[in-house]
Design a protein around this motif. Structure first.
Motif, PDB file in Angstrom:
ATOM      1  N   PRO A  25       0.807  -1.221   0.000  1.00  0.00           N
ATOM      2  CA  PRO A  25       0.000   0.000   0.000  1.00  0.00           C
ATOM      3  C   PRO A  25       0.844   1.277   0.000  1.00  0.00           C
ATOM      4  CG  PRO A  25       0.120  -0.914   2.214  1.00  0.00           C
ATOM      5  CD  PRO A  25       0.966  -1.794   1.333  1.00  0.00           C
ATOM      6  N   GLY A  26       0.154   2.405   0.093  1.00  0.00           N
ATOM      7  CA  GLY A  26       0.829   3.699   0.129  1.00  0.00           C
ATOM      8  C   GLY A  26       1.734   3.807   1.337  1.00  0.00           C
ATOM      9  N   GLY A  27       2.736   4.636   1.231  1.00  0.00           N
ATOM     10  CA  GLY A  27       3.631   4.814   2.362  1.00  0.00           C
ATOM     11  C   GLY A  27       4.597   5.949   2.106  1.00  0.00           C
ATOM     12  N   PHE A  28       5.252   6.347   3.159  1.00  0.00           N
ATOM     13  CA  PHE A  28       6.230   7.424   3.063  1.00  0.00           C
ATOM     14  C   PHE A  28       7.505   6.993   3.763  1.00  0.00           C
ATOM     15  CE2 PHE A  28       2.133   9.281   2.499  1.00  0.00           C
ATOM     16  CZ  PHE A  28       2.316  10.293   1.581  1.00  0.00           C
ATOM     17  N   GLY A  29       8.636   7.471   3.250  1.00  0.00           N
ATOM     18  CA  GLY A  29       9.900   7.221   3.935  1.00  0.00           C
ATOM     19  C   GLY A  29      10.516   5.885   3.602  1.00  0.00           C
ATOM     20  N   LEU A  52      -0.101  -0.011  -4.567  1.00  0.00           N
ATOM     21  CA  LEU A  52      -0.877   1.221  -4.466  1.00  0.00           C
ATOM     22  C   LEU A  52       0.045   2.394  -4.131  1.00  0.00           C
ATOM     23  CD1 LEU A  52      -3.742  -0.261  -2.235  1.00  0.00           C
ATOM     24  CD2 LEU A  52      -3.685  -0.099  -4.729  1.00  0.00           C
ATOM     25  N   CYS A  53       0.189   3.300  -5.045  1.00  0.00           N
ATOM     26  CA  CYS A  53       0.984   4.518  -4.851  1.00  0.00           C
ATOM     27  C   CYS A  53       2.445   4.176  -4.549  1.00  0.00           C
ATOM     28  CB  CYS A  53       0.354   5.400  -3.782  1.00  0.00           C
ATOM     29  SG  CYS A  53       0.884   7.105  -3.952  1.00  0.00           S
ATOM     30  N   PHE A  54       2.836   4.116  -3.285  1.00  0.00           N
ATOM     31  CA  PHE A  54       4.205   3.726  -2.953  1.00  0.00           C
ATOM     32  C   PHE A  54       4.486   2.328  -3.517  1.00  0.00           C
ATOM     33  CE2 PHE A  54       7.634   2.685   0.207  1.00  0.00           C
ATOM     34  CZ  PHE A  54       8.440   3.778  -0.047  1.00  0.00           C
ATOM     35  N   GLY A  55       3.477   1.466  -3.470  1.00  0.00           N
ATOM     36  CA  GLY A  55       3.609   0.101  -3.977  1.00  0.00           C
ATOM     37  C   GLY A  55       3.809   0.069  -5.494  1.00  0.00           C
ATOM     38  N   PHE A  56       3.288   1.053  -6.185  1.00  0.00           N
ATOM     39  CA  PHE A  56       3.514   1.217  -7.626  1.00  0.00           C
ATOM     40  C   PHE A  56       4.969   1.626  -7.842  1.00  0.00           C
ATOM     41  CE2 PHE A  56       3.916   4.597 -10.863  1.00  0.00           C
ATOM     42  CZ  PHE A  56       3.346   4.041 -11.997  1.00  0.00           C
ATOM     43  N   GLN A  57       5.409   2.601  -7.048  1.00  0.00           N
ATOM     44  CA  GLN A  57       6.787   3.099  -7.191  1.00  0.00           C
ATOM     45  C   GLN A  57       7.801   1.990  -6.880  1.00  0.00           C
ATOM     46  OE1 GLN A  57       6.797   6.472  -4.519  1.00  0.00           O
ATOM     47  NE2 GLN A  57       5.451   7.686  -5.837  1.00  0.00           N
ATOM     48  N   MET A  58       7.513   1.195  -5.853  1.00  0.00           N
ATOM     49  CA  MET A  58       8.439   0.100  -5.487  1.00  0.00           C
ATOM     50  C   MET A  58       8.476  -0.963  -6.589  1.00  0.00           C
ATOM     51  SD  MET A  58       9.751   1.032  -2.635  1.00  0.00           S
ATOM     52  CE  MET A  58       9.527   2.700  -3.202  1.00  0.00           C
ATOM     53  N   THR A  87      14.264   8.885  -5.046  1.00  0.00           N
ATOM     54  CA  THR A  87      15.015   9.907  -4.301  1.00  0.00           C
ATOM     55  C   THR A  87      14.387  10.167  -2.930  1.00  0.00           C
ATOM     56  OG1 THR A  87      13.836  11.575  -5.602  1.00  0.00           O
ATOM     57  CG2 THR A  87      16.126  11.129  -6.210  1.00  0.00           C
ATOM     58  N   GLU A  88      13.183   9.656  -2.732  1.00  0.00           N
ATOM     59  CA  GLU A  88      12.580   9.745  -1.397  1.00  0.00           C
ATOM     60  C   GLU A  88      13.365   8.866  -0.411  1.00  0.00           C
ATOM     61  OE1 GLU A  88       8.504   8.382  -1.196  1.00  0.00           O
ATOM     62  OE2 GLU A  88       8.260   9.077   0.874  1.00  0.00           O
ATOM     63  N   ILE A  89      13.880   7.729  -0.959  1.00  0.00           N
ATOM     64  CA  ILE A  89      14.597   6.775  -0.120  1.00  0.00           C
ATOM     65  C   ILE A  89      16.095   7.076  -0.130  1.00  0.00           C
ATOM     66  CG2 ILE A  89      15.167   4.307   0.106  1.00  0.00           C
ATOM     67  CD1 ILE A  89      12.370   3.828  -1.236  1.00  0.00           C
ATOM     68  N   PHE A  99      -5.458  10.738  -6.119  1.00  0.00           N
ATOM     69  CA  PHE A  99      -4.008  10.714  -5.910  1.00  0.00           C
ATOM     70  C   PHE A  99      -3.595  11.450  -4.641  1.00  0.00           C
ATOM     71  CE2 PHE A  99      -4.777   9.942 -10.314  1.00  0.00           C
ATOM     72  CZ  PHE A  99      -3.785   9.068 -10.699  1.00  0.00           C
ATOM     73  N   ARG A 100      -2.464  11.011  -4.127  1.00  0.00           N
ATOM     74  CA  ARG A 100      -1.820  11.720  -3.017  1.00  0.00           C
ATOM     75  C   ARG A 100      -0.353  11.327  -3.009  1.00  0.00           C
ATOM     76  NH1 ARG A 100      -1.295  10.689   2.992  1.00  0.00           N
ATOM     77  NH2 ARG A 100      -1.171  12.747   3.918  1.00  0.00           N
ATOM     78  N   HIS A 101       0.418  12.027  -3.808  1.00  0.00           N
ATOM     79  CA  HIS A 101       1.847  11.673  -3.871  1.00  0.00           C
ATOM     80  C   HIS A 101       2.690  12.866  -4.306  1.00  0.00           C
ATOM     81  CE1 HIS A 101       2.167  11.127  -8.423  1.00  0.00           C
ATOM     82  NE2 HIS A 101       0.896  11.378  -8.227  1.00  0.00           N
ATOM     83  N   ARG A 102       3.985  12.700  -4.096  1.00  0.00           N
ATOM     84  CA  ARG A 102       4.942  13.740  -4.456  1.00  0.00           C
ATOM     85  C   ARG A 102       5.888  13.230  -5.542  1.00  0.00           C
ATOM     86  NH1 ARG A 102       5.718  14.691   0.907  1.00  0.00           N
ATOM     87  NH2 ARG A 102       4.605  16.604   1.377  1.00  0.00           N
ATOM     88  N   TYR A 103       6.163  11.954  -5.480  1.00  0.00           N
ATOM     89  CA  TYR A 103       7.157  11.362  -6.390  1.00  0.00           C
ATOM     90  C   TYR A 103       6.448  10.617  -7.516  1.00  0.00           C
ATOM     91  CZ  TYR A 103      10.371  12.394  -2.603  1.00  0.00           C
ATOM     92  OH  TYR A 103      11.094  13.048  -1.641  1.00  0.00           O
ATOM     93  N   GLU A 104       7.185  10.423  -8.616  1.00  0.00           N
ATOM     94  CA  GLU A 104       6.603   9.658  -9.725  1.00  0.00           C
ATOM     95  C   GLU A 104       7.704   9.098 -10.616  1.00  0.00           C
ATOM     96  OE1 GLU A 104       4.431  13.178 -10.579  1.00  0.00           O
ATOM     97  OE2 GLU A 104       5.418  13.404 -12.506  1.00  0.00           O
ATOM     98  N   ALA A 140      -2.209   5.861  -8.114  1.00  0.00           N
ATOM     99  CA  ALA A 140      -3.390   6.382  -7.421  1.00  0.00           C
ATOM    100  C   ALA A 140      -3.725   5.523  -6.198  1.00  0.00           C
ATOM    101  CB  ALA A 140      -4.571   6.378  -8.384  1.00  0.00           C
ATOM    102  N   HIS A 141      -4.828   5.878  -5.563  1.00  0.00           N
ATOM    103  CA  HIS A 141      -5.336   5.106  -4.414  1.00  0.00           C
ATOM    104  C   HIS A 141      -6.746   4.607  -4.762  1.00  0.00           C
ATOM    105  CE1 HIS A 141      -2.144   6.323  -1.546  1.00  0.00           C
ATOM    106  NE2 HIS A 141      -2.078   7.360  -2.364  1.00  0.00           N
ATOM    107  N   PRO A 142      -6.848   3.517  -5.522  1.00  0.00           N
ATOM    108  CA  PRO A 142      -8.170   3.058  -5.961  1.00  0.00           C
ATOM    109  C   PRO A 142      -9.082   2.680  -4.800  1.00  0.00           C
ATOM    110  CG  PRO A 142      -6.472   1.421  -6.466  1.00  0.00           C
ATOM    111  CD  PRO A 142      -5.763   2.661  -6.023  1.00  0.00           C
TER     112      PRO A 142
END
Ligand code: GLN
Length: 591
Positions: free
Chosen positions: A389-393, A417-423, A441-443, A497-502, A544-546
């Motif tokens: 799921p979504g996450g920060f840090g 989902l969101c962070f999970g997409f980025q990972m 670059t968040e990590i 959506f709720r994110h900063r990175y992409e 996104a966060h479906p």
């Protein structure tokens, strides 16, 4: 009657001399919209939002227009900076408002998109009052809690009434009666009820009946005292809903009735329920919906034919909840693994998809801090699918990447989902495209292969130094992809959506050449929003966060896709619902 309209005239006269300072929105018609106030006594966490949304749903089923609003006591202007561990998930509305998770309950129960007009915090109220003071709007008066701050609260409610054209505005006051934080909200409700006149509003007090283990019987004293406290504030509840771990006894209800001047038929028992979706039936069984209509004098507005149709659909849905369902296990990785509230929308979305498919998805929480490529198979041994799921840090990020690698290689259904997409992008870049240093670059701020980054053009477009990209956006779907099929071949879909990175667009070609398919993109910017793997039973990620837009009768197609694939994995030899067809059916129900 004449008296009330006189009052209205004097209230709109916002003079420095009058003790009334209750500005009305232009064109406000008293009596058109009614108000139902829901307050809690004894303790927090009684499920005021759930109760209020279920009652609102019953009124909506009768063809009435309803508008909920949550009044939060805290001083934050929105919920964006709140730690989900302390306060539950941050729910994001289509207009980008970051708010309390109760708004998610309202959206799901009412199948209605809400906006910032449905959510207010003390921070917003005070900011607004202080701004007005600086602009000289109070015409030389000393600005006071009463009438100015309470006036601001009443103005918000009446603005919502006008804007939504609602028959009933449901006002949920956060916290518990007796909190310093919400005292002025309760005072504002008292004033509003007085100003609107008899038959315009109705107070519901939720309370809790204790049952100490050592005594083995229900005790009503705490509830009585809580209601007394409300009455000391000048509010006579019309309805008392008694929450309890089991059915509230007649004797306890009688005691509460006697002490509170509320007739027995309006002191109802609301024991714990396995599913929130069966609570409307409990409220209807007590006849509370019609009692509210009578108290608010709107019986003539009810459309019972509309109600018959709506409740038939709902019963169909709740029947499926209690029917036997196939058990599957979905692993969810996350930082706030012990707090269910932090992932409320995901849990709901899984439930909706499961009910539609005849599955009961049990959730296995997976702490990824110790997961590596060598132990991932062991940690994921008994799951039929996973969600990152979504996450920060940074915490647990490498463990999540290890889980995704395992899911990709072992054909384990995956939804990111969101962070999970980025990972998932990082995992694919590292292990398939050979970009061994790939990261976000968040990590790793100085990462040499930053496939996930804050992009300069994003900063320009969204303004304010890389602020969050928030709220509903259209996602253009690529023809002939799994996402396109899942969404019933739609050209574009709306997601939140709720994110900063992409994904950094410089890597798109390389990732696509490696076999990753970006099946959803922003229509006007190079922002990748959905990814999938064509030769995998189900491997999908979305920026996104479906989960935020999954509704009981309209589960989100991506969750339907995941659950169906997990069922197929668990029962490989059985003829189970086809995931695409199941999801398409959901889409034709009106998404
Ligand atoms: N931390 C990531 C970002 O800011 C993901 C955000 C999220 O999962 N909501 O882009």
């Amino acid at each position: 009657m004449a008296k009330n309209s006189d009052l209205l005239a004097s209230l709109s006269d916002v003079s420095t001399e009058s003790e009334f300072f209750s500005p009305l929105p232009k064109g406000y018609e008293k009596g058109k919209t009614k108000y139902c106030f829901v307050v809690g006594t004894v303790m927090s966490g009684l499920g005021k939002g759930i109760f209020s949304s279920c009652l609102a749903k019953l009124m909506q089923d009768k063809g009435l227009k309803v508008a909920p609003i949550k009044l939060e006591g805290y001083l934050n202007v929105d919920s964006g900076t709140l730690n989900p561990f302390r306060h539950g998930e941050v729910f994001v509305l289509d207009d980008g408002m970051e708010c309390d998770m109760d708004l998610g309950t309202y959206e799901r129960m009412l199948d209605q998109d809400l906006s910032k007009a449905n959510f207010t915090t003390s921070g917003q109220i005070f900011s607004s009052v202080l701004n007005k003071e600086r602009q000289g709007e109070y015409l030389g008066r000393d600005v006071q809690m009463i009438p100015h701050v309470t006036g601001e609260v009443k103005l918000r409610l009446r603005e919502l009434a006008m804007q939504s054209d609602a028959d009933i505005v449901f006002v949920e006051i956060g916290g518990t009666v007796g909190d310093l934080e919400n005292a002025y909200y309760i005072e504002a409700m008292r004033e509003l009820a007085y100003e609107e006149g008899p038959g315009s509003s109705c107070f519901v007090a939720l309370t809790y009946i204790l049952k100490p283990k050592t005594l083995g019987e229900q005790k009503s004293k705490a509830a009585q005292l809580g209601i007394k406290q409300l009455m000391q504030l000048g509010i006579q509840p019309e309805i008392i809903a008694c929450r309890a771990s089991s059915e509230v006894t007649e004797k306890v209800r009688q005691k509460i009735s006697v002490y509170s001047n509320v007739p027995m038929d309006r002191v109802i028992s609301l024991p714990d329920s396995a599913s929130i979706y069966t609570i409307p039936a409990m409220i209807a069984e007590a006849g509370l919906d019609f009692k509210v209509a009578r108290l608010l004098k709107i019986e003539d507005r009810l459309n019972l034919r509309h109600e018959r149709k709506a409740s038939a659909k709902w019963c169909d849905f709740t029947d499926k909840i209690s029917a036997a369902r196939r058990e599957i296990t979905i692993g969810i990785t996350g930082k706030y693994t012990s707090v269910r509230d932090s992932y409320a929308s995901i849990i709901n979305a899984l439930e909706h998809a499961g009910i539609a498919l005849g599955a009961d998805a049990e959730i296995k929480w997976i702490d990824t801090t110790g997961i590596t490529n060598s132990n991932a198979s062991q940690k994921l041994a008994n799951v039929d699918g996973i969600i990152v799921p979504g996450g920060f840090g940074t915490r647990g990020a490498e463990g999540k990447i290890a889980c995704i690698k395992y899911a990709r290689e072992q054909n384990l259904p995956y939804l990111g989902l969101c962070f999970g997409f980025q990972m998932a992008v990082i995992e694919f870049a590292r292990n398939v495209c050979g970009l061994t240093n790939a990261n976000s670059t968040e990590i790793e701020p100085n990462c040499s292969e930053a496939v996930i980054d804050i992009l300069p053009e994003q900063k320009k477009i969204e303004g304010l130094g890389g602020n969050m990209r928030l709220g509903g956006r259209d996602v253009e779907l690529k023809d002939k992809t799994i996402a396109w099929e899942l969404f019933n071949k739609a050209k574009s879909v709306r997601m939140r959506f709720r994110h900063r990175y992409e994904v950094d667009p410089r890597y798109i070609e390389q990732l696509e050449q490696g076999g990753l398919v970006f099946s959803g993109k922003a229509p006007d910017q190079p922002i990748m929003q959905i990814l999938e793997l064509p030769n995998h039973p189900f491997f999908m990620g979305t920026q996104a966060h479906p989960c935020l837009t999954s509704r009981p009768l309209r589960p989100h197609p991506m969750f339907v896709g995941l659950v169906a694939a997990a069922m197929q994995r668990h029962w490989p030899n059985e003829n189970l619902p086809d995931r695409i067809k199941a999801a398409q059916k959901v889409c034709t129900q009106g998404r």
